[in-house]
Design an enzyme around this catalytic site. Structure first.
Site, PDB file in Angstrom:
ATOM      1  N   GLU A  47     -67.298  23.473  67.109  1.00 30.21           N
ATOM      2  CA  GLU A  47     -65.972  22.948  66.744  1.00 30.21           C
ATOM      3  C   GLU A  47     -66.134  22.105  65.465  1.00 30.21           C
ATOM      4  OE1 GLU A  47     -64.850  19.793  69.436  1.00 30.21           O
ATOM      5  OE2 GLU A  47     -62.724  19.908  68.896  1.00 30.21           O
ATOM      6  N   ASN A 107     -56.603  22.097  65.210  1.00 31.06           N
ATOM      7  CA  ASN A 107     -58.050  22.169  65.441  1.00 31.06           C
ATOM      8  C   ASN A 107     -58.294  23.624  65.823  1.00 31.06           C
ATOM      9  OD1 ASN A 107     -60.697  21.948  66.278  1.00 31.06           O
ATOM     10  ND2 ASN A 107     -60.374  20.065  67.465  1.00 31.06           N
ATOM     11  N   LYS A 124     -56.458  24.895  69.096  1.00 28.59           N
ATOM     12  CA  LYS A 124     -56.776  24.116  70.304  1.00 28.59           C
ATOM     13  C   LYS A 124     -55.525  23.599  71.015  1.00 28.59           C
ATOM     14  CE  LYS A 124     -59.846  20.281  71.699  1.00 28.59           C
ATOM     15  NZ  LYS A 124     -60.837  19.299  71.136  1.00 28.59           N
ATOM     16  N   GLU A 143     -57.454  13.046  68.177  1.00 26.94           N
ATOM     17  CA  GLU A 143     -57.025  14.440  68.068  1.00 26.94           C
ATOM     18  C   GLU A 143     -55.517  14.575  68.267  1.00 26.94           C
ATOM     19  OE1 GLU A 143     -60.888  16.255  70.257  1.00 26.94           O
ATOM     20  OE2 GLU A 143     -59.555  17.691  69.325  1.00 26.94           O
ATOM     21  N   CYS A 169     -63.757  23.029  72.962  1.00 26.01           N
ATOM     22  CA  CYS A 169     -64.146  21.734  73.499  1.00 26.01           C
ATOM     23  C   CYS A 169     -63.440  21.308  74.787  1.00 26.01           C
ATOM     24  CB  CYS A 169     -64.010  20.672  72.417  1.00 26.01           C
ATOM     25  SG  CYS A 169     -65.077  19.270  72.756  1.00 26.01           S
ATOM     26  N   ASN A 194     -67.485  19.075  70.335  1.00 31.64           N
ATOM     27  CA  ASN A 194     -68.017  17.813  69.805  1.00 31.64           C
ATOM     28  C   ASN A 194     -67.705  16.782  70.888  1.00 31.64           C
ATOM     29  OD1 ASN A 194     -67.472  17.713  66.172  1.00 31.64           O
ATOM     30  ND2 ASN A 194     -67.949  19.463  67.428  1.00 31.64           N
TER      31      ASN A 194
HETATM   32  N1  ING Z   1     -64.247  16.091  72.922  1.00 30.13           N
HETATM   33  C1  ING Z   1     -64.444  15.700  74.265  1.00 30.13           C
HETATM   34  C2  ING Z   1     -64.518  16.866  75.247  1.00 30.13           C
HETATM   35  O1  ING Z   1     -63.582  17.218  75.927  1.00 30.13           O
HETATM   36  C3  ING Z   1     -63.767  14.294  76.154  1.00 30.13           C
HETATM   37  C4  ING Z   1     -63.475  14.656  74.714  1.00 30.13           C
HETATM   38  C5  ING Z   1     -65.046  13.984  76.565  1.00 30.13           C
HETATM   39  C6  ING Z   1     -62.739  14.313  77.052  1.00 30.13           C
HETATM   40  C7  ING Z   1     -65.312  13.658  77.913  1.00 30.13           C
HETATM   41  C8  ING Z   1     -62.969  13.976  78.404  1.00 30.13           C
HETATM   42  C9  ING Z   1     -64.261  13.676  78.830  1.00 30.13           C
HETATM   43  O2  ING Z   1     -65.615  17.382  75.366  1.00 30.13           O
HETATM   44  C10 ING Z   1     -63.382  16.971  72.370  1.00 30.13           C
HETATM   45  N2  ING Z   1     -63.494  17.138  71.034  1.00 30.13           N
HETATM   46  O3  ING Z   1     -62.542  17.556  73.020  1.00 30.13           O
END
Ligand code: ING
Length: 309
Positions: A47, A107, A124, A143, A169, A194
């Site tokens: 991503e 995205n 996304k 985001e 992601c 990411n």
């Molecule tokens: N990053 C993270 C993901 O879903 C996240 C944000 C991390 C949300 C952990 C909830 C828990 O992997 C992106 N870019 O979506």
């Protein structure tokens, strides 16, 4: 009858805020060449692969667009990747920040076939984080500020001898993402991620980030009888750490290959696209076993509501 597809995931280590797109593309080309030497026909990149994970910084949308978005794809900076892939007859998935001619911001990921044609695009849909400034937080996750919700759904394309879908992601945490593609007979889902290793909302044990990442991939691969190829951009970008854990997961739900580092690293599997057939024809034969007449809450409700009992 096996249907082998040489499948590689090219994990990236950090892309720092001052790193140029050209430097990032050079790394992608080097990994594409390594993937080709290992027999890959498709390579999955992360991503937002061309820049640092900029939603961690508070700035205006205009500043973000000026520094981090692509107004065209391909474009001169990314062209070396398209050229190298076409020369080698390799397809790829690439994540980047898309600015449309109408000035909309997504995205986005693209699916490029082994002839260098962009055959698919995904914007996304599950955007995590927030749109407001959280000055007290160690970093932002904007985001919801910088990107619009994707407007093209979850599609599957028949290309390079397989039914290939895409997501990005956070989408991997939502079962609906994969079931919609499962209902399109997907055989391989490509995704980049990411994922910050630190939770800004509560003191979550760090090991859970990797556990939930792999759990999401393995559960969704098994429950939809599909391969999943997931590419991280990980390591510490200007000190902000993100997990690695790039992986290729089989329709059995097993991890067939997993990255060992948080740097640029290629993993490869000579994946049999027919490995999901027995699951699709038996335990997850959707036509025989699914009962949508009992699933209406999934469509009717956005948030959780009162029990029906
Ligand atoms: N990053 C993270 C993901 O879903 C996240 C944000 C991390 C949300 C952990 C909830 C828990 O992997 C992106 N870019 O979506």
């Amino acid at each position: 009858m096996p249907r082998k597809l040489g499948l590689a995931v090219a994990q990236m280590g950090p892309v720092h805020r001052t790193d140029s797109r050209a430097a990032a593309v050079k790394r992608l080309v080097e990994m594409l060449n390594e993937a080709a030497s290992r027999g890959a026909r498709v390579v999955v990149f992360p991503e937002l692969a061309l820049t640092t994970f900029f939603p961690r910084y508070w700035m205006s949308e205009e500043e973000a667009v000026a520094q981090f978005f692509e107004p065209s794809m391909p474009n001169p900076v990314v062209q070396p990747l398209f050229d190298a892939a076409k020369k080698r007859g390799i397809g790829f998935y690439l994540g980047f920040a898309e600015l449309t001619p109408e000035q909309e911001r997504y995205n986005t990921s693209i699916l490029v076939d082994d002839k260098g044609n962009i055959v698919g695009r995904y914007r996304k849909i599950h955007l995590p984080g927030h749109a407001d400034h959280k000055p007290a937080a160690p970093f932002q996750h904007l985001e919801k500020k910088f990107f619009a919700v994707g407007n093209e759904g979850f599609k599957v394309w028949n290309t390079m001898g397989a039914n290939i879908g895409m997501c990005i992601c956070n989408d991997r945490r939502w079962p609906e993402t994969f079931r919609v593609m499962g209902l399109q007979s997907v055989e391989l889902v490509c995704l980049g991620f990411n994922t910050p290793s630190h939770n800004i909302h509560w003191s979550e044990p760090p090991h859970l980030r990797m556990f939930h990442h792999l759990l999401s991939l393995q559960a969704n691969a098994y429950q939809n009888a599909t391969w999943i190829a997931a590419a991280a951009k990980g390591g510490a970008e200007d000190g902000f750490h993100m997990i690695g854990g790039s992986a290729i997961v089989s329709p059995t739900g097993e991890i067939a290959a997993q990255a060992l580092t948080e740097d640029d690293e290629v993993i490869f599997v000579n994946a049999d696209m027919a490995l999901g057939d027995n699951f699709r024809q038996n335990v997850f034969n959707f036509a025989v076993h699914r009962r949508p007449e009992h699933y209406q809450l999934i469509i009717e409700r956005v948030g959780a509501g009162k029990p029906l009992g």
